[in-house]
Motif scaffolding. Structure first.
Motif, PDB file in Angstrom:
ATOM      1  N   THR A   1       8.332 -19.921 -24.374  1.00  0.00           N
ATOM      2  CA  THR A   1       9.337 -19.375 -25.276  1.00  0.00           C
ATOM      3  C   THR A   1       8.722 -18.262 -26.117  1.00  0.00           C
ATOM      4  OG1 THR A   1      11.087 -20.033 -26.821  1.00  0.00           O
ATOM      5  CG2 THR A   1       8.905 -20.972 -27.194  1.00  0.00           C
ATOM      6  N   GLY A   2       9.551 -17.621 -26.933  1.00  0.00           N
ATOM      7  CA  GLY A   2       9.058 -16.595 -27.836  1.00  0.00           C
ATOM      8  C   GLY A   2       8.558 -17.183 -29.137  1.00  0.00           C
TER       9      GLY A   2
ATOM     10  N   VAL B   1       3.515 -19.480 -25.586  1.00  0.00           N
ATOM     11  CA  VAL B   1       4.198 -18.477 -26.414  1.00  0.00           C
ATOM     12  C   VAL B   1       4.055 -17.098 -25.780  1.00  0.00           C
ATOM     13  CG1 VAL B   1       4.389 -17.446 -28.696  1.00  0.00           C
ATOM     14  CG2 VAL B   1       3.726 -19.857 -28.461  1.00  0.00           C
ATOM     15  N   GLU B   2       5.196 -16.521 -25.383  1.00  0.00           N
ATOM     16  CA  GLU B   2       5.233 -15.133 -24.918  1.00  0.00           C
ATOM     17  C   GLU B   2       5.257 -14.187 -26.133  1.00  0.00           C
ATOM     18  OE1 GLU B   2       7.789 -14.274 -21.088  1.00  0.00           O
ATOM     19  OE2 GLU B   2       8.965 -15.463 -22.515  1.00  0.00           O
ATOM     20  N   PRO B   3       4.395 -13.199 -26.171  1.00  0.00           N
ATOM     21  CA  PRO B   3       4.464 -12.229 -27.266  1.00  0.00           C
ATOM     22  C   PRO B   3       5.743 -11.399 -27.224  1.00  0.00           C
ATOM     23  CG  PRO B   3       2.334 -12.143 -26.144  1.00  0.00           C
ATOM     24  CD  PRO B   3       3.231 -12.987 -25.305  1.00  0.00           C
ATOM     25  N   GLU B   4       6.296 -11.208 -26.027  1.00  0.00           N
ATOM     26  CA  GLU B   4       7.541 -10.466 -25.861  1.00  0.00           C
ATOM     27  C   GLU B   4       8.166 -10.895 -24.536  1.00  0.00           C
ATOM     28  OE1 GLU B   4       6.746  -6.259 -24.123  1.00  0.00           O
ATOM     29  OE2 GLU B   4       5.028  -6.688 -25.450  1.00  0.00           O
ATOM     30  N   GLY B   5       9.483 -10.728 -24.421  1.00  0.00           N
ATOM     31  CA  GLY B   5      10.144 -11.054 -23.171  1.00  0.00           C
ATOM     32  C   GLY B   5       9.906  -9.962 -22.137  1.00  0.00           C
ATOM     33  N   ARG B   6       9.395 -10.340 -20.952  1.00  0.00           N
ATOM     34  CA  ARG B   6       9.110  -9.354 -19.909  1.00  0.00           C
ATOM     35  C   ARG B   6       9.630  -9.828 -18.546  1.00  0.00           C
ATOM     36  NH1 ARG B   6       6.349  -5.187 -21.277  1.00  0.00           N
ATOM     37  NH2 ARG B   6       5.571  -4.712 -19.190  1.00  0.00           N
ATOM     38  N   ASN B   7      10.673 -10.620 -18.552  1.00  0.00           N
ATOM     39  CA  ASN B   7      11.317 -11.131 -17.347  1.00  0.00           C
ATOM     40  C   ASN B   7      10.545 -12.335 -16.788  1.00  0.00           C
ATOM     41  OD1 ASN B   7      13.197 -11.278 -15.153  1.00  0.00           O
ATOM     42  ND2 ASN B   7      13.467  -9.071 -15.261  1.00  0.00           N
TER      43      ASN B   7
END
Length: 345
Positions: free
Chosen positions: A57-58, A79-85
């Motif tokens: 998730t973000g 934890v994704e730093p940003e959504g990139r698909n």
């Protein structure tokens, strides 16, 4: 060893104003007693324990995950730093999972879908796991039997059976127009693509290395980095990955892809009309909770919390209570609500 990755980074804009970037669809109670992400976790707990369930998730949703899944180990929140698909999300998560479970079989699931036949669903995951024990390089996906010419989903064209429950995939196709969707439905050789997968963790890492090497090269040190430096590495390297879906990156290129046709009562709950299909109605077609009163009215839907809602002599209305506003909407407009977001705000 079965592990699960639940992808929970989406913003859920189709359900504005109820779903917002601060609290998107997967963290809302839309069709049952639990939120969508809680329902997703609960349906796999009979076969995958909480310590082997991972949520990607973000950063802005980490506290929501902890609040709604208090028994989830903190290390299992990726934890994704940003959504990139989906391809970077899955690559990141596969490399993290391999740190703890080197021989893992990954079940990859969206966080916000409805599955009514949960026993059949878990049996399908078990069948998939058994297949991968003998076919370690295979990629498995679940394909839902279509019951209408749906233009909002991608499709899977499937071929011959390889055993009693699994078929070879011929090709993946994008969301069709109405004519094509009717053609797919009539052929009996197409399934809806619900974005659910099963594979060996080593297989998906190898496929990523082969077909999207930029993603692998950016994240490969996840396997060896010290635990205390893991998030810093992710934060530093994640923006160097290719922003691409797993379908384009891997599934449309790999030669060893199979599908399990699945009649499990699946719905991606992608619209207000989908909520109407699954919420309980009174004899006049109204949907409401105990804190509302609907009199001489038909086909209404009330989504409220603290404020009592009373409707008298009105039909086909959606009412949504928020902390700072109440929306009263003709239901003919409800699936286009986000088009009004800039005007309202």
């Amino acid at each position: 060893m079965l592990c699960a990755l639940i992808m929970a980074g989406g913003k859920g804009t189709r359900f504005w104003p109820l779903s917002t970037e601060e609290k998107p669809k997967q963290f809302l109670n839309l069709v049952g007693s639990y939120t969508m992400i809680q329902m997703t976790v609960n349906r796999i707990l009979p076969i995958i324990p909480m310590e082997r369930i991972f949520i990607c998730t973000g950063e802005r949703y980490v506290n929501l995950v902890k609040e709604q899944l208090p028994d989830l180990p903190e290390r299992n929140i990726i934890v994704e730093p940003e959504g990139r698909n989906t391809a970077p999300c899955i690559a990141l998560s596969a490399l993290v999972i391999k740190r703890y479970y080197k021989d893992a079989t990954m079940v990859v699931l969206p966080s916000d879908h409805l599955i009514k036949d949960e026993n059949k669903f878990t049996n399908i995951l078990i069948d998939g796991n058994e297949f991968l024990k003998e076919n370690k390089n295979a990629i498995l996906t679940l394909g839902m039997q279509p019951d209408r010419a749906e233009t909002g989903y991608g499709y899977i064209n499937y071929g011959d059976k390889v055993n009693s429950v699994i078929n070879k995939v011929e090709k993946f196709v994008e969301k069709p127009n109405r004519e094509k969707a009717e053609e797919y439905l009539a052929s009996g050789k197409y399934l809806w693509n619900g974005g659910m997968f099963i594979w060996k963790v080593d297989t998906i890492i190898d496929e990523i290395k082969k077909y999207v090497p930029n993603i692998y090269e950016a994240l490969s040190d996840i396997e060896i980095v010290n635990e205390n430096d893991l998030q810093k590495l992710i934060n530093d390297k994640y923006n160097k990955t290719d922003a691409i879906s797993i379908d384009y990156a891997i599934l449309e290129k790999s030669n060893d892809v199979y599908v399990i046709p699945s009649e499990i009562g699946w719905d991606d709950i992608g619209s207000w009309k989908a909520i109407e299909r699954y919420r309980e109605k009174d004899e006049y077609g109204n949907i409401a909770n105990i804190n509302s009163k609907i009199i001489e009215s038909e086909e209404n839907m009330v989504i409220n919390n603290n404020k009592k809602v009373v409707m008298i002599g009105v039909d086909n209305i959606l009412t949504i209570e928020l902390d700072d506003a109440i929306f009263v909407v003709n239901k003919n407009c409800m699936d286009n609500l986000r088009e009004y977001q800039n005007i309202v705000e």
